[in-house]
Scaffold this motif. Sequence first.
Motif, PDB file in Angstrom:
ATOM      1  N   ASN A  39      43.209  73.099  81.750  1.00 21.68           N
ATOM      2  CA  ASN A  39      43.642  71.732  82.014  1.00 21.68           C
ATOM      3  C   ASN A  39      42.617  70.966  82.837  1.00 21.68           C
ATOM      4  N   GLU A  41      39.507  71.417  82.727  1.00 19.66           N
ATOM      5  CA  GLU A  41      38.406  71.108  81.814  1.00 19.66           C
ATOM      6  C   GLU A  41      38.752  69.946  80.893  1.00 19.66           C
ATOM      7  N   ARG A  42      39.977  69.966  80.366  1.00 22.42           N
ATOM      8  CA  ARG A  42      40.282  68.923  79.372  1.00 22.42           C
ATOM      9  C   ARG A  42      40.754  67.620  79.979  1.00 22.42           C
ATOM     10  N   TYR A  43      41.368  67.670  81.169  1.00 20.88           N
ATOM     11  CA  TYR A  43      41.852  66.420  81.766  1.00 20.88           C
ATOM     12  C   TYR A  43      41.038  65.967  82.976  1.00 20.88           C
ATOM     13  N   ARG A  51      53.659  72.314  81.685  1.00 23.38           N
ATOM     14  CA  ARG A  51      54.263  71.015  81.394  1.00 23.38           C
ATOM     15  C   ARG A  51      53.333  70.182  80.525  1.00 23.38           C
ATOM     16  N   LEU A  52      53.915  69.202  79.846  1.00 23.87           N
ATOM     17  CA  LEU A  52      53.104  68.320  79.018  1.00 23.87           C
ATOM     18  C   LEU A  52      52.437  67.260  79.898  1.00 23.87           C
ATOM     19  N   ALA A  53      51.119  67.267  79.917  1.00 28.74           N
ATOM     20  CA  ALA A  53      50.383  66.272  80.706  1.00 28.74           C
ATOM     21  C   ALA A  53      50.139  65.044  79.840  1.00 28.74           C
ATOM     22  N   GLY A  55      47.521  63.119  80.512  1.00 24.72           N
ATOM     23  CA  GLY A  55      46.070  62.967  80.504  1.00 24.72           C
ATOM     24  C   GLY A  55      45.614  61.870  81.456  1.00 24.72           C
ATOM     25  N   TYR A 113      55.317  61.420  76.941  1.00 27.19           N
ATOM     26  CA  TYR A 113      55.114  61.571  75.496  1.00 27.19           C
ATOM     27  C   TYR A 113      54.466  60.354  74.878  1.00 27.19           C
ATOM     28  N   ARG A 114      54.523  59.257  75.593  1.00 32.29           N
ATOM     29  CA  ARG A 114      53.993  58.021  75.010  1.00 32.29           C
ATOM     30  C   ARG A 114      52.650  57.620  75.599  1.00 32.29           C
ATOM     31  N   ILE A 115      52.170  58.431  76.522  1.00 31.79           N
ATOM     32  CA  ILE A 115      50.887  58.111  77.126  1.00 31.79           C
ATOM     33  C   ILE A 115      49.861  59.138  76.678  1.00 31.79           C
ATOM     34  N   LEU A 116      48.782  58.698  76.168  1.00 35.57           N
ATOM     35  CA  LEU A 116      47.689  59.603  75.840  1.00 35.57           C
ATOM     36  C   LEU A 116      46.430  58.936  76.328  1.00 35.57           C
ATOM     37  N   GLU A 118      43.182  60.055  76.452  1.00 31.19           N
ATOM     38  CA  GLU A 118      41.914  60.191  75.744  1.00 31.19           C
ATOM     39  C   GLU A 118      41.997  59.744  74.296  1.00 31.19           C
TER      40      GLU A 118
END
Lengths: 180, 103
Positions: A39, A41-43, A51-53, A55, A113-116, A118
Amino acid sequence: MITLGKVRQRAESDAKTHGYYLNPDPNFLGDLLEGLKRNEERYGYPSCPCRLASGKFEFDRDITCPCDYRDPDVEEYGACYCSLYVKKELYEGKTPILPVPERRPSEKQARAYRILAETPAEEPSGAAVVVAQELSEITLRLWYCKQCGYVCFREEPPYVCPICKAKREMFAELKIRTDA
Amino acid sequence: MRRSVRWERMKIAKVPGKNNKHKVLMYAISTCAWCKLTKKFLKDNNIEYEYVDVDLSNIEGREKIRREILKRGGSLSYPAIIIDDKILINGFRKDEIKETLEI
Ligand code: SF4
């Protein structure tokens, strides 16, 4: 670059500071530390591995490890949501480690769930990218703890005050007015 | 360092197994240790199942997953296991999973 050793060291020293233990199962612990590393590394920050991040750090601040919910969860269930941090009895195997219910408010979870943050790196060309603009708005505000005066600048007040442990309800928004 | 992630709308992976008596679909987070434990448990018990890693799905996929879970009265915590399209189990609750899958 973030290494697994560094992630482990950070968790170990944090556990020590709070009188907690890390999960006694070496494989399970290894998976969690690996998840935290992934996480980061990717965020760019160690968002909770279970949990669902979204980002977006400002939005994920409450679930960035160690999360806002860790202390109340360890107190009530003996373990944090992921069971990375556990109490002594669970570490020693006297009490089994069971799944911990999610304490993060459901409205906040749903928004993730509605925020991304990247833009897809390899989104196939021609595919439409859906960005829910109005739902992903994050407003940072100043909050103060009415009990001890602690001030922070974030989307919502912390779950508990990191200084005096007062509950979220003890926080009020701090409005600054400049009179001419 | 930020590494780019490959976003899929919603990639369903299928894990073969001898026992396919029930239809098992699991929503998971790729970095979650509880989800890993559940995947291993199903595999060790020869259960055929499908899974979707929610964190690797794009915004449309995530919305769909969110609705699928809430529609069945579940909560947004993982693993979320849907058995035979109707029963939803949140978390690695071994006894409940065993009972539902009759193992
Ligand atoms: S639940 Fe545990 S591992 Fe997850 S962010 Fe909170 S403290 Fe870290």
